[in-house]
Scaffold this motif. Structure first.
Motif, PDB file in Angstrom:
ATOM      1  N   PHE A  74       0.804  -1.224   0.000  1.00 31.88           N
ATOM      2  CA  PHE A  74       0.000   0.000   0.000  1.00 31.88           C
ATOM      3  C   PHE A  74       0.838   1.275   0.000  1.00 31.88           C
ATOM      4  CE2 PHE A  74      -2.533  -3.359   1.964  1.00 31.88           C
ATOM      5  CZ  PHE A  74      -3.607  -3.388   1.083  1.00 31.88           C
ATOM      6  N   VAL A  75       1.962   1.257  -0.710  1.00 34.84           N
ATOM      7  CA  VAL A  75       2.767   2.469  -0.871  1.00 34.84           C
ATOM      8  C   VAL A  75       1.940   3.472  -1.677  1.00 34.84           C
ATOM      9  CG1 VAL A  75       4.849   3.434  -1.933  1.00 34.84           C
ATOM     10  CG2 VAL A  75       4.950   1.240  -0.737  1.00 34.84           C
ATOM     11  N   SER A  76       1.934   4.720  -1.257  1.00 34.76           N
ATOM     12  CA  SER A  76       1.151   5.725  -1.967  1.00 34.76           C
ATOM     13  C   SER A  76       1.942   7.028  -2.065  1.00 34.76           C
ATOM     14  CB  SER A  76      -0.177   5.976  -1.257  1.00 34.76           C
ATOM     15  OG  SER A  76       0.056   6.504   0.032  1.00 34.76           O
ATOM     16  N   GLY A  77       1.422   7.942  -2.840  1.00 27.98           N
ATOM     17  CA  GLY A  77       2.061   9.235  -3.012  1.00 27.98           C
ATOM     18  C   GLY A  77       2.746   9.331  -4.359  1.00 27.98           C
ATOM     19  N   TYR A  78       3.600  10.318  -4.499  1.00 29.04           N
ATOM     20  CA  TYR A  78       4.305  10.569  -5.751  1.00 29.04           C
ATOM     21  C   TYR A  78       5.552   9.686  -5.786  1.00 29.04           C
ATOM     22  CZ  TYR A  78       6.186  13.207  -9.681  1.00 29.04           C
ATOM     23  OH  TYR A  78       6.666  13.567 -10.918  1.00 29.04           O
TER      24      TYR A  78
END
Length: 88
Positions: A74-78
Motif C-alpha cells: 500500500f505504498v502511496s504518493g508521488y
C-alpha cells in the motif's frame, strides 16, 4: 530531452534552440517529433512510453516486480512505481 520519474527517456527528433528565454517543443502531434519515432498514439495524441520505474532504459519484469511489491504494501504518493495514466 524529456524525462519523467518512470518514463522512457525521450529525445527530440530535431535540434532545439536554447537561445531564447522560453523553450517549447510539442511531442504530441506526431511520432516523428521524437528521435526514432519513440512515441505511441493514444486517444489522438502521441505520448512517451511509461513504466520504467528503476530508470534503466527498459520496461521489463524488474519494473513490474517493484510496482507489485509497492502495491502489496500500500505504498502511496508521488512514487516511481505509480504508473497510472497521465494526461497533460
Amino acid at each position: 530531452m524529456i524525462k519523467n520519474r518512470n518514463s522512457i527517456e525521450t529525445w527530440t527528433a530535431a535540434p532545439v534552440s536554447f537561445s531564447g528565454s522560453t523553450i517549447s517543443y510539442d511531442f504530441s502531434n506526431s511520432a516523428d517529433q521524437a528521435f526514432g519515432s519513440n512515441l505511441r498514439l493514444m486517444d489522438g495524441v502521441y505520448v512517451v512510453y511509461g513504466g520504467d520505474e528503476n530508470q534503466d532504459g527498459l520496461v521489463d519484469a524488474s519494473d513490474m516486480i517493484d510496482a507489485d511489491n509497492d502495491a502489496s504494501t500500500f505504498v502511496s504518493g508521488y512514487v516511481n512505481t505509480d504508473v497510472t495514466r497521465m494526461r497533460g
